[in-house]
Design an enzyme around this catalytic site. Sequence first.
Site, PDB file in Angstrom:
ATOM      1  N   GLY A  26       4.440   1.278   9.056  1.00  0.00           N
ATOM      2  CA  GLY A  26       3.106   1.829   9.248  1.00  0.00           C
ATOM      3  C   GLY A  26       3.021   3.324   9.028  1.00  0.00           C
ATOM      4  O   GLY A  26       3.896   3.928   8.428  1.00  0.00           O
ATOM      5  N   HIS A  33       1.124   5.974   3.793  1.00  0.00           N
ATOM      6  CA  HIS A  33       0.771   7.075   2.893  1.00  0.00           C
ATOM      7  C   HIS A  33       0.821   6.531   1.479  1.00  0.00           C
ATOM      8  O   HIS A  33       1.115   5.344   1.256  1.00  0.00           O
ATOM      9  CB  HIS A  33       1.691   8.269   3.102  1.00  0.00           C
ATOM     10  CG  HIS A  33       3.154   7.912   3.082  1.00  0.00           C
ATOM     11  ND1 HIS A  33       3.788   7.460   1.945  1.00  0.00           N
ATOM     12  CD2 HIS A  33       4.104   7.904   4.056  1.00  0.00           C
ATOM     13  CE1 HIS A  33       5.058   7.226   2.207  1.00  0.00           C
ATOM     14  NE2 HIS A  33       5.271   7.469   3.488  1.00  0.00           N
ATOM     15  N   GLU A  34       0.599   7.429   0.528  1.00  0.00           N
ATOM     16  CA  GLU A  34       0.512   7.004  -0.870  1.00  0.00           C
ATOM     17  C   GLU A  34       1.816   6.333  -1.348  1.00  0.00           C
ATOM     18  O   GLU A  34       1.782   5.478  -2.233  1.00  0.00           O
ATOM     19  CB  GLU A  34       0.137   8.215  -1.736  1.00  0.00           C
ATOM     20  CG  GLU A  34      -0.281   7.888  -3.148  1.00  0.00           C
ATOM     21  CD  GLU A  34      -1.385   6.821  -3.280  1.00  0.00           C
ATOM     22  OE1 GLU A  34      -2.307   6.791  -2.435  1.00  0.00           O
ATOM     23  OE2 GLU A  34      -1.307   6.016  -4.223  1.00  0.00           O
ATOM     24  N   GLY A  35       2.939   6.698  -0.760  1.00  0.00           N
ATOM     25  CA  GLY A  35       4.199   6.040  -1.127  1.00  0.00           C
ATOM     26  C   GLY A  35       4.139   4.545  -0.850  1.00  0.00           C
ATOM     27  O   GLY A  35       4.459   3.710  -1.707  1.00  0.00           O
ATOM     28  N   HIS A  36       3.692   4.178   0.370  1.00  0.00           N
ATOM     29  CA  HIS A  36       3.573   2.751   0.701  1.00  0.00           C
ATOM     30  C   HIS A  36       2.550   2.074  -0.206  1.00  0.00           C
ATOM     31  O   HIS A  36       2.747   0.940  -0.645  1.00  0.00           O
ATOM     32  CB  HIS A  36       3.076   2.578   2.149  1.00  0.00           C
ATOM     33  CG  HIS A  36       3.970   3.147   3.195  1.00  0.00           C
ATOM     34  ND1 HIS A  36       3.647   4.278   3.918  1.00  0.00           N
ATOM     35  CD2 HIS A  36       5.168   2.744   3.662  1.00  0.00           C
ATOM     36  CE1 HIS A  36       4.602   4.528   4.788  1.00  0.00           C
ATOM     37  NE2 HIS A  36       5.548   3.627   4.659  1.00  0.00           N
ATOM     38  N   LYS A  90      13.175   6.031  -1.925  1.00  0.00           N
ATOM     39  CA  LYS A  90      13.450   7.177  -1.059  1.00  0.00           C
ATOM     40  C   LYS A  90      14.545   6.856  -0.042  1.00  0.00           C
ATOM     41  O   LYS A  90      15.389   7.676   0.249  1.00  0.00           O
ATOM     42  CB  LYS A  90      12.185   7.627  -0.342  1.00  0.00           C
ATOM     43  CG  LYS A  90      12.328   9.058   0.133  1.00  0.00           C
ATOM     44  CD  LYS A  90      11.452   9.374   1.276  1.00  0.00           C
ATOM     45  CE  LYS A  90      12.094   8.848   2.493  1.00  0.00           C
ATOM     46  NZ  LYS A  90      11.683   9.126   3.746  1.00  0.00           N
ATOM     47  N   ASP A  91      14.513   5.621   0.473  1.00  0.00           N
ATOM     48  CA  ASP A  91      15.555   5.209   1.421  1.00  0.00           C
ATOM     49  C   ASP A  91      16.652   4.501   0.627  1.00  0.00           C
ATOM     50  O   ASP A  91      16.831   3.289   0.731  1.00  0.00           O
ATOM     51  CB  ASP A  91      14.950   4.297   2.484  1.00  0.00           C
ATOM     52  CG  ASP A  91      13.927   5.026   3.324  1.00  0.00           C
ATOM     53  OD1 ASP A  91      14.318   5.903   4.103  1.00  0.00           O
ATOM     54  OD2 ASP A  91      12.721   4.752   3.162  1.00  0.00           O
ATOM     55  N   GLN A 142      19.233   2.363   2.434  1.00  0.00           N
ATOM     56  CA  GLN A 142      18.586   1.141   2.929  1.00  0.00           C
ATOM     57  C   GLN A 142      18.450   0.131   1.786  1.00  0.00           C
ATOM     58  O   GLN A 142      18.753  -1.059   1.938  1.00  0.00           O
ATOM     59  CB  GLN A 142      17.209   1.497   3.495  1.00  0.00           C
ATOM     60  CG  GLN A 142      16.281   0.312   3.723  1.00  0.00           C
ATOM     61  CD  GLN A 142      15.044   0.705   4.486  1.00  0.00           C
ATOM     62  OE1 GLN A 142      15.111   0.903   5.686  1.00  0.00           O
ATOM     63  NE2 GLN A 142      13.907   0.796   3.835  1.00  0.00           N
ATOM     64  N   ARG A 148       7.422  10.717   8.383  1.00  0.00           N
ATOM     65  CA  ARG A 148       7.927  11.773   9.278  1.00  0.00           C
ATOM     66  C   ARG A 148       7.486  13.166   8.847  1.00  0.00           C
ATOM     67  O   ARG A 148       7.661  14.113   9.607  1.00  0.00           O
ATOM     68  CB  ARG A 148       9.452  11.706   9.380  1.00  0.00           C
ATOM     69  CG  ARG A 148       9.938  10.492  10.165  1.00  0.00           C
ATOM     70  CD  ARG A 148      11.429  10.540  10.444  1.00  0.00           C
ATOM     71  NE  ARG A 148      11.837   9.534  11.418  1.00  0.00           N
ATOM     72  CZ  ARG A 148      12.382   8.356  11.105  1.00  0.00           C
ATOM     73  NH1 ARG A 148      12.587   8.031   9.862  1.00  0.00           N
ATOM     74  NH2 ARG A 148      12.718   7.495  12.059  1.00  0.00           N
TER      75      ARG A 148
HETATM   76  O1  PAF Z   1      11.663   1.481   5.391  1.00  0.00           O
HETATM   77  C1  PAF Z   1      11.100   1.102   6.436  1.00  0.00           C
HETATM   78  O2  PAF Z   1       9.948   1.426   6.714  1.00  0.00           O
HETATM   79  C2  PAF Z   1      11.868   0.214   7.402  1.00  0.00           C
HETATM   80  O3  PAF Z   1      13.206   0.562   7.472  1.00  0.00           O
HETATM   81  C3  PAF Z   1      11.702  -1.295   7.106  1.00  0.00           C
HETATM   82  C4  PAF Z   1      12.297  -1.675   5.761  1.00  0.00           C
HETATM   83  C5  PAF Z   1      10.228  -1.658   7.145  1.00  0.00           C
HETATM   84  C6  PAF Z   1      12.436  -2.105   8.177  1.00  0.00           C
HETATM   85  O4  PAF Z   1      11.949  -1.810   9.439  1.00  0.00           O
END
Ligand code: PAF
Length: 284
Positions: free
Chosen positions: A31, A34-37, A149-150, A153, A187
């Site tokens: 949640g 922003h524009e990235g999502h 960016k992550d 992950q 953040r």
């Molecule tokens: O990148 C994120 O926002 C989180 O790490 C994710 C992949 C939604 C898992 O909680």
Amino acid sequence: MDIHTTISGLRSRLAAARAAGQRIAFVPTMGYLHEGHLGLVDVAREEADLVVMSIFVNPLQFQPGEDFERYPRDYAHDRALAEARHVDILFVPELGEMYGSADQTRVVPGEASVRWEGEYRPGHFDGVLTVVAKLLNIVQPNVLVLGQKDIQQVTVIRRMLIELDWSVRLRVVPTSREADGLARSSRNVYLSAEERVAALALSRSLRAVEAAFERGERRADALRQVAHEVLEAAPDLITDYIAVADPERLAPVERVDIGTVVAVAGRVGATRLIDNVILGDEDV
Ligand code: PAF
């Protein structure tokens, strides 16, 4: 836009879609969109008939003392943004719906999780993989859409998909940036105007590394030094690491090539930020 807060409600809705032959793309988020999502939503739309987004601030991936409590949340705004970007289904479970009373099982990542973020956030990727595995089981998408960016992950999730034989395709979308180069992140809202200026050193250091790579530099140490000089010159930024690593497992390399990952992390005041570039890509 359909909104679901229960796993059973979402599952029935998606079973009907699957039975009707619809392809599903999934964008997991925490949640504070922003524009990235929203860029991930656009890519998801290219990939499938139905775009599912989740919003869930996952406590398992925060360590004690991290920002779980103060992580920014604005559900009404998120909902409006998701709807305006034509998300088809929004999944917004409560904590109890996701973890209930049986909060014991974890998905434990391998070698790709050990260094870099793994050193600074022990246990973080167990939390990420556990929630992503749950969400994938619930949504059963054809395509999972994540942001570059992550990068660590992305790497540990890709290893999980490969090594645990998931049949979901992973689509990774280049980092979305502000006009001045700052990587978009929920953040960033923590940053004061002065801290934001200091934070720009992260993307600047990556641009300097890219430029050195384009001039022909192939020694990892030399590229790390290029980034170090830019980061060191930034007052108020404390560098956590400069990773020059292979894209498969994020192990450090001595020589770089197209596809090598350069990732940086640092702290500005109380805010920890990360950024990265894949050498040979044009994304910083
Ligand atoms: O990148 C994120 O926002 C989180 O790490 C994710 C992949 C939604 C898992 O909680």
